[in-house]
Every structure is written in C-alpha cells, then in structure tokens.
Design an enzyme around this catalytic site. Structure first.
Site, PDB file in Angstrom:
ATOM      1  CG  HIS A 198      -2.129   1.101   1.494  1.00 23.55           C
ATOM      2  ND1 HIS A 198      -1.834   2.407   0.915  1.00 23.55           N
ATOM      3  CD2 HIS A 198      -3.292   0.793   0.778  1.00 23.55           C
ATOM      4  CE1 HIS A 198      -2.762   3.205   1.042  1.00 23.55           C
ATOM      5  NE2 HIS A 198      -3.892   2.095   0.627  1.00 23.55           N
ATOM      6  N   GLY A 229      -7.622   9.101  -0.042  1.00 15.57           N
ATOM      7  CA  GLY A 229      -8.171   9.947   1.218  1.00 15.57           C
ATOM      8  C   GLY A 229      -8.183  11.416   0.744  1.00 15.57           C
ATOM      9  CD  GLU A 249      -2.826   5.372   3.522  1.00 13.23           C
ATOM     10  OE1 GLU A 249      -3.230   4.137   3.942  1.00 13.23           O
ATOM     11  OE2 GLU A 249      -3.360   5.897   3.043  1.00 13.23           O
TER      12      GLU A 249
HETATM   13  P1  13P Z   1      -9.881   6.277   0.289  1.00  6.46           P
HETATM   14  O1  13P Z   1     -11.118   4.693   0.048  1.00  6.46           O
HETATM   15  O2  13P Z   1      -9.576   7.402   1.546  1.00  6.46           O
HETATM   16  O3  13P Z   1      -9.486   7.280  -0.999  1.00  6.46           O
HETATM   17  O4  13P Z   1      -8.287   5.051   1.031  1.00  6.46           O
HETATM   18  C1  13P Z   1      -8.286   4.305  -1.079  1.00  6.46           C
HETATM   19  C2  13P Z   1      -7.005   2.937  -0.216  1.00  6.46           C
HETATM   20  O5  13P Z   1      -6.050   3.720   0.057  1.00  6.46           O
HETATM   21  C3  13P Z   1      -7.673   1.822   0.145  1.00  6.46           C
HETATM   22  O6  13P Z   1      -6.548   0.739   0.791  1.00  6.46           O
END
Ligand code: 13P
Length: 247
Positions: free
Chosen positions: A90, A166, A92
C-alpha cells in the site's frame, strides 16, 4: 464474467463496536467476493463476527517466515486463523515504512506460500502523472512482481493513484480504465498463462456515489475502499453496486 472483488481497508481505524455494526450490516453476497481488512489486532474478532458472510484480510505481513522479529506477523499465522488475503505495498506503507518494490515482492511471496491472496498495490504520485510518467511507473511496479504473478495462484493488483487516496478526488472512470488496460497488457506479457485469473482493482476515494460508475466498466474488476468502508451504509451500497454490475 469475472467475479468482482470488493475490499474494505480500514487502515488504522475501527473498534469492536464497528466490527459489530459491520457484521450486522453486510449483506450476504453470492455474486461478488467481499474481503474486510481491519487492523491486525481485530482480525480474530472480525473472523468470528463474519460467520463466513465475507472474508477477512490483513493490511500487511512480515517479510520473514517466523523467528526473532519482534512485532512482526507471519503469513502462516494469518492462514492458520482463516485469513484469506493480505494487502501488500500500500502506498501508505511504501511512504511511511520506506517499503520498496523488492520488499513488496518478498511480502507477496510470503503470502502466496502460506496460501493467502496478496493484493498488490501500485500507483503513481501526482508529480509522476503530471509528468506523463504514470503508466511507466505503474508498469514498473507490476513488473517488479513478476515472480509472484507467474505461478497461477490467486493474486489481485490494486491500482491506487496516490493523489486519489483519501482526497475525495477519485480518478475518473476513464483514467482508471486506461490504467487498468495498461496493467492488463503488462500482465499478459509477464504471465500469459495466468493473466486472466488476476483481478485488477481500483482504489482511491471510492464511495457509494461513484462505485456504480466505476463498476460499469468491465476493466474495473473490483475496488479497494478506505474511508467509505468505515460507514456501514456506504460499504453495503458499494457491495450492491458491484452486484448490480455483475448481473
Ligand atoms: P480512500 O478510499 O479513503 O481514498 O482510501 C483508498 C485506499 O487507500 C484503500 O486502500
């Protein structure tokens, strides 16, 4: 038609109350595959609450098979509990934990050897998109996973443009479809015998309003949902949109 895959990524959110609420709210779906991915601490509670109406995943997995690695989780442990899938790479984690393609490949391999489905995340930054490098960047990320794609085991690729995560600004269906086609092309070159079985998901500000428009395209074989998956009504609506597109 490919069975669509709807995944909820709770990230570092949720609690026991949300598990209860979600377990009540999720419709049993015979038409689409649903995987809910809570923080790891909640996996056992969610598995108990799911009662086989949906599957449960992990947000990450350790690189090692086991041993002296304090704080890490082994894929085999997750498999023993009944976990079905693991999100790897991911954006992140790539940014917060400096995980590169090589680390992601090891983690996907660990998932596969334990019998779990890796959901391998790829996606470009806004700078890469503006520089016209989005497809090349994503293609390179997919190619780095080649060893994990040729075995014919269950794997999914999640295209998550970093600028759409996000932010409330989802990629348009056209942007997502174009990238999914590029990924499909790369998969056909990397794993000609198995590419058909690899589902390509879209993630990035998917919600109850835009889900149907995304699912209207056969290239969008599933979604990876962050924020909207924390809302029981929204996530149930996304599942229904996937079912409607399934026919
Ligand atoms: P959002 O749906 O909050 O944009 O996040 C997407 C995401 O990173 C799912 O892994």
């Amino acid at each position: 038609m490919t069975t669509r895959l709807v995944i909820a990524n709770w990230k570092m959110n949720g609690d026991l109350a949300l598990i209860d609420a979600m377990a009540q709210a999720y419709p049993q779906s015979s038409k689409v595959d649903v995987v809910v991915v809570p923080p790891s601490l909640y996996v056992a509670a969610l598995l108990a609450a799911a009662k086989n109406r949906f599957q449960v995943g992990l947000q990450d997995i350790g690189q090692h098979q086991g041993g002296a690695h304090t704080g890490e989780l082994a894929a085999t442990m997750a498999a023993e509990l009944g976990v079905a899938a693991v999100i790897v790479g991911h954006s992140e984690r790539r940014s917060d934990n400096a995980e590169d393609d090589a680390v992601v490949a090891v983690k996907a391999h660990r998932a596969l050897e334990a019998g779990l489905m890796p959901v391998i995340c790829v996606g470009e930054s806004i700078e890469e998109r503006q520089a016209g490098q989005a497809e090349a960047r994503v293609r390179a990320q997919v190619e780095a996973q080649a060893e994990n794609l040729v075995g014919g085991r269950a794997v999914a690729i999640a295209y998550e443009p970093i600028w759409a995560i996000g932010t409330g600004a989802s990629a348009s269906a056209e942007e997502a479809v174009a990238m999914h086609r590029a990924i499909r092309h790369a998969l056909e070159q990397i794993a000609p015998d198995h590419a058909d079985g690899i589902r390509i998901l879209y993630g990035g500000s998917v919600n109850a309003e835009n889900a149907a428009g995304l699912f209207a395209h056969v290239e969008i074989e599933g979604v990876l949902v962050g924020g909207a998956s924390l809302d029981t009504d929204q996530f149930a609506a996304i599942i229904r949109a996937a079912e409607a597109a399934q026919g």
